[in-house]
Design an enzyme around this catalytic site. Structure first.
Site, mmCIF file in Angstrom:
data_model
loop_
_atom_site.group_PDB
_atom_site.id
_atom_site.type_symbol
_atom_site.label_atom_id
_atom_site.label_comp_id
_atom_site.label_asym_id
_atom_site.label_seq_id
_atom_site.Cartn_x
_atom_site.Cartn_y
_atom_site.Cartn_z
ATOM 1 N N GLU A 116 -14.643 51.223 5.340
ATOM 2 C CA GLU A 116 -13.719 50.118 5.125
ATOM 3 C C GLU A 116 -14.377 48.900 4.496
ATOM 4 O O GLU A 116 -13.792 48.236 3.636
ATOM 5 C CB GLU A 116 -13.026 49.716 6.435
ATOM 6 C CG GLU A 116 -11.937 50.683 6.879
ATOM 7 C CD GLU A 116 -12.463 51.917 7.591
ATOM 8 O OE1 GLU A 116 -13.693 51.998 7.815
ATOM 9 O OE2 GLU A 116 -11.649 52.799 7.928
ATOM 10 N N HIS B 101 -5.076 51.100 17.403
ATOM 11 C CA HIS B 101 -4.220 51.514 16.287
ATOM 12 C C HIS B 101 -2.846 50.841 16.343
ATOM 13 O O HIS B 101 -1.889 51.365 15.790
ATOM 14 C CB HIS B 101 -4.006 53.035 16.295
ATOM 15 C CG HIS B 101 -5.209 53.841 15.959
ATOM 16 N ND1 HIS B 101 -6.283 53.968 16.807
ATOM 17 C CD2 HIS B 101 -5.520 54.574 14.858
ATOM 18 C CE1 HIS B 101 -7.189 54.752 16.256
ATOM 19 N NE2 HIS B 101 -6.764 55.140 15.064
#
Lengths: 341, 328
Positions: free
Chosen positions: B60, B129
């Protein structure tokens, strides 16, 4: 090569750096090395005299790597630089007067006084900027190389970073991405032996940053970072490889900063002897000696280069001192491309 | 007009943008043949190829920075975070680089990058999440933060984000991907920075974003039966924030409730409350300002606790009723 006769001309037996670069190009390289040195000495002096505030990170002793890497680049090639980036900036074509203006926080500065020493950039010459975050430029250069590839150009992106940055995740992610995508990028580690005060011996699992290149399936080249010919020759190979679409290279320039990390440094972590040893290998006299020994220059040529650089620095300093201060109302200018509510 | 889902509307925006401008490309984890974790990129890889719909390694920080670098070098990258929670790994490049680059460089570069941020709870995916982190990013000058609630706005705002010269983060609540709505054909832009009055009412202003707009509208319908008229302002843009629309609405209804899924403390409701309290609307207020936000906890796994961690319709109805009836 130091034993070459005085009046030797540039010939086929010389190393590629001297064979492939014209006397004018070599003169320009030497001029830039002096410019970098003088710029930083003047900047340091300005700070001591209280003319500037903030901090600065001097690259005195590392000029061969800055200039050796950038001297063969095109204007449309990119560089990303580091907190120790004055040399990269001048190498890529920036003018001392606008850099001084940035130091003094003036509107005429490269960043209009918003960036200072740690963020000097000149997008006009392909310099995407110094960076205050160690390793910050690694993904950026990788992305610039991705854009070059997307746009089907044959330019390259060059990423300067230090030994300290090679311990950051950004280094590892970036090298992996560049290798997987075969990007036209050259990663240039200026290994000056210390991440601030912590030596590479104490912070790295391998003796050389270049040892990390095989993990990313790219060439890892170690050069004497104080020898401009060594640096530029390795860079020429890496640049050509990148332009041919064959992917990234990691070059490690072994060098040394003879000044401290920044203004707060008291040099408690290294010995005087070590510093003196490296000072004796100062890249500027080293280059000058080669040029004289090979008969490419005579002393008068070097004197002229010095005088030219000195004049640019003095003019630049005076230009910047007379620059325009920003007005407080403009503090939010340029946060966005268009003013927002 | 035809109906599209929120995900289809985003897909259409990507398709139109890539068709129109060859500088536009998408990168992200599993966005190629897999089609994206939530199916937004779908079949785009087959239309535009792997060079423009790029599967990335799971990296990322590196990919976010690569998107920023590509933007500065003249491309128009869109980076999909598989879950916006993973942006924690990329914070350095978003906050220290993308947001500041233009300013640090004296306005000499544009950073036209888009980060797509699937967010929110309700999927049973628990603490890492399910977050709603828009307030984090909205705290950073240099970034734009948007959060559409309808398929039509999702398309128009994503297109606006792609064409914007500054970095934009578009938060896409995962529970919205499947909702359907009318979506105009072709290219259009929904401006960044403009709120939308999703329902008019005279008794209380609800300022909400994304899924909370839908919950507020549901609550408004229930309260209507009780004679309470709720005005729902769909924020759409968190930074810049449409101060004018909020203030005008509060002056009309004299009551303000901020409803958001992110953690209540120091969230977007705090900012909305403060900007109203600082404005001429303050004198119009007939009741204290109300905030309904996420619980002071990570998002839990248990469905019972997960529901308890974010505002639900029943709670909104009760809180608004109490607010209007002067019981708080």
């Amino acid at each position: 090569m130091n034993s070459s006769p005085k009046k030797a001309t540039i010939g086929k037996n010389q190393r590629p750096f001297y064979a492939n670069n014209s006397a004018a190009a070599l003169k320009e390289a030497l001029r830039k090395m002096h410019l970098v040195r003088m710029f930083e000495e003047m900047a340091e002096d300005s700070y001591i005299r209280g003319l500037t505030h903030g901090t600065m990170h001097l690259s005195i002793g590392q000029e061969a790597s800055a200039v050796g890497i950038t001297m063969g680049l095109r204007k449309t090639d990119y560089i990303t630089s580091t907190h120790r980036g004055h040399g990269h900036c001048i190498g890529k074509g920036a003018e001392a007067k606008y850099m001084f203006a940035e130091f003094f926080g003036k509107e005429e500065g490269y960043c209009k006084g918003r960036g200072g020493s740690m963020h000097i950039a000149d997008p006009e010459t392909g310099n995407l900027g110094a960076n205050g975050i160690v390793g910050g430029g690694l993904p950026l250069a990788t992305g610039a190389a991705l854009a070059i590839k997307q746009q089907k150009r044959d330019d390259v992106a060059v990423c300067f970073f230090g030994d300290g940055a090679s311990n950051e995740g950004a280094f590892h992610e970036s090298l992996n991405l560049a290798a997987v995508w075969k990007l036209p990028v050259v990663y240039v580690c200026e290994n000056n032996g210390y991440g601030m005060s912590v030596s590479t011996d104490r912070s790295m699992s391998v003796p050389n940053v270049a040892d990390r290149a095989p993990a990313y399936n790219m060439p890892g080249v170690i050069v004497d970072g104080n020898n401009i010919a060594d640096v530029a020759e390795a860079m020429a190979v890496a640049t050509e490889r990148a332009r041919r679409g064959e992917g990234p290279t990691l070059i490690e320039c072994k060098t040394y900063r003879t000044r401290g990390h920044s203004r707060s440094d008291r040099n408690k972590y290294r010995t005087k002897e070590e510093i003196e040893e490296w000072k004796a290998r100062d890249p500027i006299p080293l280059f000058e000696k080669e040029l004289l020994d090979m008969g490419i220059f005579v002393q008068a040529d070097i004197d002229a280069v010095l005088a030219n650089a000195k004049a640019e620095i003095e003019d630049g300093f005076n230009f910047a001192r007379g620059g325009t201060d920003p007005v407080p109302e403009d503090v939010t200018r340029d946060v966005y491309a268009r003013e927002i509510a | 007009m035809r109906e599209l889902s929120f995900a289809q509307a985003l897909h259409e925006a990507l398709d139109i943008a890539m068709e129109a401008d060859e500088r536009v490309f998408i990168m992200g984890e599993d966005i190629g043949v897999y089609g994206g974790a939530f199916g937004v990129t779908g079949d785009l890889v087959h239309k535009f190829g792997e060079d423009r719909v790029m599967d990335t390694p799971i990296a990322e920080l590196g990919t976010a920075g690569a998107a920023v670098g590509a933007a500065v070098a003249g491309s128009r990258p869109i980076l999909e975070f598989q879950f916006s929670d993973f942006s924690g790994l990329a914070m350095e490049q978003i906050v220290n680089q993308a947001a500041k680059m233009r300013y640090m460089l004296g306005g000499k570069v544009n950073v036209p990058v888009v980060f797509r941020m699937p967010c929110g709870s309700g999927t049973g995916a628990a603490a890492q999440h399910s977050q709603s982190l828009e307030a984090w990013f909205a705290h950073v000058p240099g970034l734009k933060v948007i959060e559409p609630s309808t398929p039509a706005d999702a398309k128009g705002m994503l297109l606006a984000a792609i064409e914007d010269p500054d970095p934009v983060l578009i938060f896409e609540h995962k529970l919205l991907y499947k909702i359907k709505g009318d979506v105009p054909e072709g290219h259009y832009l929904t401006p960044i920075g403009k709120a939308h009055v999703a329902r008019e009412g005279r008794d209380v202003t609800v300022v909400a974003a994304a899924i909370m707009v839908h919950k507020a509208l549901e609550a408004a319908e229930i309260l209507k039966a009780e004679g309470i008229e709720v005005e729902v302002v769909d924020l759409r843009s968190i930074r810049p924030i449409d101060t004018g629309t909020i203030i005008a609405s509060v002056k009309k209804t004299t009551r303000l409730a901020c409803i958001y899924e992110g953690v209540k403390t120091l969230g977007i409701g705090a900012e909305i409350s403060a900007l109203v309290a600082e404005s001429e609307a303050f004198d119009y207020l007939d009741a204290p300002i109300l905030r309904l936000g996420g619980a002071e906890s990570p998002i839990p796994y248990s469905p019972i606790l997960e529901k308890a961690a974010v505002p639900q319709v029943e709670g909104i109805v009760e809180a608004l009723r109490n607010l209007v009836k002067g019981r708080i």
